[in-house]
Design an enzyme around this catalytic site. Structure first.
Site: not given
Ligand code: ASP
Length: 324
Positions: A150, A180-181, A203
């Protein structure tokens, strides 16, 4: 003092562009939006915007968020399809009194109504990645998630205002509708112009368990340097997760405080991030973990070039029985 910090080397070109804005005393908001748009528009980054990898139904669903550290205005889109720049939609939403977070069809209808550019975000290259992944999944037991990418950024402008933003296509092969976050305030990003800001990648399901970006800002509020705040928050979350659940996903963070001091931490060894400040210029760092501490080293030109070349190399369509 002004400056900006961002996750991953892929942010470099965007951060360089926004450095000029910040040097000209333009707003942290413009710096964040412009820098993230540059990453969203680049077709070879397969985790953000155009060229982002699809969900298991081969649809590109994008998440993005924007937070203003002075007013606490916050806007986000989740599972947005076929819009060129999710970060711009999130920024626009942040200006509304209510209805700041929109998902899927609602987000898309809003973006259309407000005149944001519509674009088919699934590229031929992403289709090949998808196809190859299906082939691999038939052959081996793949972990549901490997690697994280991200783009998350924090900017401080010459007027002392701070803004944070994120943009992602989320996990490759995620379930339709999975979020996600990244678009969640506190988890993927948080910023307070009187203290500092942070953003996370990794994650999402695990990052959310520690409300990680907020935790870093909270530690900075207690007086911790951004580097220390990043290390404490990241490694204590990792420890908690392992103690309670037996494992922890990949987690990486960046932070900058209201004086332009910065920090980063990662549970993996090949994390990279970009910093630009009034005094230091623009530098890409690679991280190395030493227990609960981090060592950052400046990325050399060869590594920077290889990063791009790797992402732009021609893709081979795999057939069953062939190796990667
Ligand atoms: N944090 C992002 C998610 O869980 C994924 C990522 O950082 O690649 O959607």
């Amino acid at each position: 003092m002004w400056g900006m910090i961002a996750t991953w080397r892929m942010a470099l070109e965007g951060v360089e562009q926004s450095r000029t804005l910040l040097a000209n005393h333009q707003s942290a908001g413009d710096a964040i939006e412009e820098a993230i748009k540059a990453v969203e528009d680049f077709p070879y980054y397969k985790s953000v915007g155009y060229g982002g990898l699809p969900n298991e139904e081969m649809e590109v669903e994008l998440d993005a968020a924007y937070m203003d550290g002075t007013s606490f205005d916050f806007g986000a889109v989740c599972a947005l399809k076929d819009v060129a720049n999710p970060i711009s939609v999130a920024r626009k939403l942040s200006k509304q009194a209510v209805n700041n977070v929109l998902v899927d069809q609602g987000a898309k209808a809003y973006a259309q109504k407000e005149g944001f550019e519509q674009k088919e975000m699934l590229t031929d290259r992403a289709k090949i990645h998808y196809h190859n992944r299906l082939v691999d999944m038939k052959q081996e037991q793949l972990v549901p998630y490997a690697g994280h990418d991200t783009v998350g950024m924090v900017a401080l402008d010459a007027h002392g205002q701070m803004v944070a933003g994120t943009s992602t296509s989320g996990l490759f092969m995620k379930k339709k509708g999975r979020v996600g976050d990244s678009p969640f305030i506190g988890s993927g990003l948080y910023v307070d112009s009187q203290i500092g800001g942070a953003s996370a990648t990794g994650l999402g399901e695990d990052i959310m368990k520690g409300i990680l970006s907020y935790e870093i800002v909270r530690l900075m509020k207690e007086g911790k340097h951004p580097q220390e705040a990043c290390e404490i928050a990241t490694f204590s979350l990792e420890q908690e997760l392992i103690a309670r659940r037996g494992q922890a996903g990949d987690i990486s963070v960046v932070a900058m405080d209201h004086q332009g001091r910065w920090g980063s931490a990662s549970t993996i060894d090949n994390f990279s991030f970009v910093v630009t400040t009034e005094t230091e210029g623009t530098v890409v760092y690679r991280t190395k973990r030493d227990g609960q501490r981090m060592e950052h080293s400046v990325a050399d030109q060869e590594w920077l070039d290889r990063y791009l070349a790797d992402r732009m190399q021609p893709l081979v369509v795999r057939k069953e029985g062939e190796d990667e």
